[in-house]
Design a protein around this motif. Structure first.
Motif, PDB file in Angstrom:
ATOM      1  N   THR A 110       0.725  -1.059  -0.486  1.00 31.92           N
ATOM      2  CA  THR A 110       0.138   0.543   0.139  1.00 31.92           C
ATOM      3  C   THR A 110       0.563   1.171   0.069  1.00 31.92           C
ATOM      4  O   THR A 110       1.939   0.928  -0.382  1.00 31.92           O
ATOM      5  N   LYS A 111       0.040   2.545  -0.519  1.00 32.52           N
ATOM      6  CA  LYS A 111       0.963   3.581  -0.177  1.00 32.52           C
ATOM      7  C   LYS A 111       1.904   3.903   0.914  1.00 32.52           C
ATOM      8  O   LYS A 111       3.092   4.876   1.092  1.00 32.52           O
ATOM      9  N   ASN A 112       1.369   3.490   2.175  1.00 35.11           N
ATOM     10  CA  ASN A 112       2.013   3.848   3.680  1.00 35.11           C
ATOM     11  C   ASN A 112       2.887   2.255   4.457  1.00 35.11           C
ATOM     12  O   ASN A 112       3.064   2.746   5.098  1.00 35.11           O
ATOM     13  N   GLU A 117      -6.092   3.068   1.784  1.00 36.58           N
ATOM     14  CA  GLU A 117      -6.965   3.068   0.943  1.00 36.58           C
ATOM     15  C   GLU A 117      -8.293   2.014   0.782  1.00 36.58           C
ATOM     16  O   GLU A 117      -9.762   1.793  -0.058  1.00 36.58           O
ATOM     17  N   SER A 118      -8.455   1.102   1.570  1.00 37.88           N
ATOM     18  CA  SER A 118      -9.373   0.547   1.841  1.00 37.88           C
ATOM     19  C   SER A 118     -11.086   1.174   2.578  1.00 37.88           C
ATOM     20  O   SER A 118     -11.564   0.979   3.515  1.00 37.88           O
ATOM     21  N   ASN A 119     -10.283   3.051   3.511  1.00 37.50           N
ATOM     22  CA  ASN A 119     -11.712   3.726   3.866  1.00 37.50           C
ATOM     23  C   ASN A 119     -12.186   4.489   2.999  1.00 37.50           C
ATOM     24  O   ASN A 119     -11.816   5.078   1.955  1.00 37.50           O
ATOM     25  N   HIS A 144      -8.809  -6.747   0.208  1.00 37.01           N
ATOM     26  CA  HIS A 144      -8.737  -5.152   0.944  1.00 37.01           C
ATOM     27  C   HIS A 144      -9.730  -4.500  -0.245  1.00 37.01           C
ATOM     28  O   HIS A 144     -10.203  -2.947   0.507  1.00 37.01           O
ATOM     29  N   GLU A 145     -10.401  -5.057  -1.619  1.00 34.09           N
ATOM     30  CA  GLU A 145     -11.443  -3.920  -1.855  1.00 34.09           C
ATOM     31  C   GLU A 145     -12.579  -3.882  -1.213  1.00 34.09           C
ATOM     32  O   GLU A 145     -13.683  -3.664  -2.196  1.00 34.09           O
TER      33      GLU A 145
END
Length: 649
Positions: free
Chosen positions: A193-195, A342-344, A395-396
């Motif tokens: 993920t980006k983080n 991203e999943s929020n 996660h999606e």
């Protein structure tokens, strides 16, 4: 376990099947369908003929103490496991078998060899990743070096002296390490993920195989499709990870004061008291260094009892929230969710804790109280996989899909985490049972927010009637991968719903099903144990049902052959002849419509087929009939509904 691939296989199968061919000649054999001998052996001291564990039932146990660390630069897990194994069997044991599931990802494993060229949820035949365990320092409690042999995904450990029967035990330990696969057969893996990376860690330590009274050592190799069969015990697990990570696990966190910031600790404690979701680490805080203690590493300490496995997840990208789970016995538990930014949002993972809490509370009230202190849901690149007290979900996923996968994976805490059936051989005893209870929980969740609108349930018969479809009672390794969704999930769940709603009745079925869970909680039932329990508790001989629906892939085709009147006068009542054209018997529900539009229903028990291929009965009426229909509610799996109607179209 569940994911999009299984749903896709199921619906593609449905679309690929056309209408079943019309049939007028019966192939039904009532002497075969109602043969009096179904069970291949009598009850034993270990397993009662009533379906309960016998008076001398036994099972062995394994307690684990694990210290492990995660290196997020090399994606490597390193640790030491100490296993205290107790032999409660009546047999002397000269060796112990262990499962080494990570060896599936070795380039020369049997699992890699059987991967098809086409897409498979268990991996790719041209994958360049080569993993597997590195093992060392394998010793017994007294320091004696152990002799052992690794064979694919199994290890045979030779004992220095025979382990005697009747509760004697031995302790051994070993060092282990492995590189975490990015895609670990849709059961474990790494999501970027980006983080930061999200590590979902499962099947990560050597685990003792089950030794039972059925086949002795259960050493079926792990090739991907078949899941697990493990001994119950206790776990104490210390996990050291980078301090900017948050670790969540299927166990009670013993040292929250050492691993949370003061603000997070306050929120964490608040979540234990709140029926509404409490943010422990928000999306805004994820990118802030101040949201984690300023150290290099932290050790998270967990404990879990009455379990047969342990899994965990770690990431610096986690949003974490939680809420209280209310259990009937009064002891609260904690629902936790860990997911990336991203999943929020947009009806997605911000509702995960709500879904987890609702699922656990429903099953606790309906079937048996949830035994574990936490229920943790983790967003990952694993489409859906269950372990005691923790689940990995896509996660999606969002909205109904996220409810469905969350509900399904936490339903697995009853099958097979509490009722510890052999998933490696009998996938339907956990996936099918779980899919069945999921349907009931979904009907109740939030006043039916995601209730599935089946419409015509009979339409599912098209998938169940595929030529060449294996029986439900096949092992997952022995099924075409495209058939696993049908045979492990949908067909057994459909059969249980049919048994509950149409054959036995919901009240009697539910009472018997609860007894099955009660009898076999933290034990190892076989298919016969389930069949016998249901028969003894409901008072019904259901061998015809087990034989046709589970043991064989028999089809159902009921038909209206003829409608006449007694003495040719409608005032005397109608005479209706029906046929059973295929091999599977079922009760018959008839609905007749009279000239005035009145509807008359009659239900005939399955016993009409005990010695008949066709059946003629009288329906009380004083009017002519304009229509007669078999299965007016379309709930039976009839493969040829066209002949269910009179007059014929």
């Amino acid at each position: 376990m569940t994911n999009k691939i299984i749903y896709a296989f199921f619906f593609l199968a449905c679309l690929a099947i056309g209408k079943s061919p019309a049939q007028n000649t019966s192939v039904y054999d009532y002497t075969e369908a109602f043969h009096p001998i179904f069970y291949t052996q009598n009850g034993t001291p270990y397993r009662s003929a009533s379906g309960k564990p016998g008076h001398a039932y036994w099972q062995n146990s394994a307690d684990y103490a694990i210290k492990a660390s995660l290196d997020d630069l090399s994606d490597r897990v390193t640790g030491q496991v100490s296993i205290h194994y107790t032999n409660n069997s009546p047999d002397q044991l000269n060796h112990i078998w262990l499962q080494l599931d990570q060896n599936l990802f070795h380039e020369n494993s049997r699992g890699q060899a059987v991967l098809p060229l086409e897409d498979s949820r268990y991996g790719s035949s041209d994958s360049e990743f080569s993993g597997g365990f590195s093992l060392g320092n394998i010793r017994f409690e007294d320091g004696t070096e152990a002799k052992y042999e690794v064979i694919d995904t199994r290890m045979r450990l030779e004992l220095p002296k025979p382990l005697q029967a009747g509760g004697n035990s031995i302790t051994f330990k070993m060092d282990f390490s492995y590189t975490v696969p990015e895609y670990g057969a849709d059961r474990t893996g790494i999501l970027t993920t980006k983080n930061g990376k999200i590590y979902t860690i499962a099947q990560w330590y050597p685990r003792v195989c089950v030794y039972d009274d059925i086949i002795g050592w259960n050493t079926e190799p792990y090739t991907g499709p078949g899941e697990f069969y493990l001994e119950f015990g206790s776990y104490t697990v210390d996990i050291t990870a980078p301090a900017d990570h948050i670790v969540v696990a299927g166990g009670e966190l013993l040292n929250p004061e050492e691993v949370w910031t003061s603000e997070q600790l306050s929120r964490y404690k608040q979540a234990f008291q709140s029926d509404r979701t409490v943010l422990i680490r928000s999306a805004e805080e994820v990118a802030k260094a101040s949201s984690r203690p300023s150290k290099k590493t932290l050790t998270w300490k967990f404990k879990l009892d009455q379990a047969h496995d342990f899994a965990w997840a770690s990431s610096k990208a986690f949003i974490v929230d939680g809420a209280k789970i209310n259990r009937p016995g009064g002891r609260p538990a904690l629902a936790l969710s860990a997911y990336p930014v991203e999943s929020n949002g947009n009806n997605a993972w911000e509702r995960s804790t709500e879904y987890t809490k609702a699922a656990i509370e429903h099953y606790s009230k309906k079937w048996m109280e949830y035994p574990y202190p936490v229920a943790v849901n983790v967003a990952s690149n694993v489409g859906g996989m269950e372990y005691p007290a923790i689940s990995f979900c896509g996660h999606e996923a969002k909205a109904g899909n996220l409810w469905g996968v969350t509900d399904h994976e936490f339903g697995h805490n009853w099958f097979p985490m509490i009722v510890g059936s052999n998933e490696r051989l009998h996938a339907w005893m956990d996936e099918g049972f779980n899919t069945f209870i999921n349907e009931i929980s979904t009907e109740e969740f939030n006043k039916g927010e995601y209730r599935r609108r089946f419409g015509n349930r009979n339409s599912m018969a098209r998938a169940f009637a595929q030529p060449g479809l294996e029986p439900i009672m096949s092992t997952p390794q022995n099924m075409k991968e495209r058939n696993i969704g049908i045979l492990a999930y949908y067909k057994p769940a459909f059969g249980l719903r049919l048994l509950r709603d149409e054959i036995v009745g919901a009240e009697r079925f539910d009472r018997a099903f609860r007894k099955y869970i009660e009898y076999w909680a933290y034990k190892h039932p076989t298919p016969d144990d389930f069949f016998r329990t249901m028969e003894n508790e409901t008072g019904e001989n259901l061998a015809w049902f087990w034989r046709g629906w589970f043991k064989h892939n028999w089809l159902l085709d009921q038909a209206v052959r003829e409608v006449t009147y007694d003495n040719m006068d409608p005032k005397n009542g109608a005479l209706i002849t029906i046929d059973n054209l295929q091999k599977l018997p079922m009760p018959v529900v008839i609905e007749a419509t009279t000239e005035s539009g009145a509807k008359i229903r009659k239900k005939l028990p399955v016993e009409i087929w005990q010695r008949n291929k066709s059946w003629r009965f009288k329906l009380k009426t004083t009017e002519k009939l304009t229509k007669v229909v078999i299965d007016p509610d379309n709930v039976y799996p009839d493969v040829n509904p066209e002949n269910n109607v009179w007059p014929k179209n």
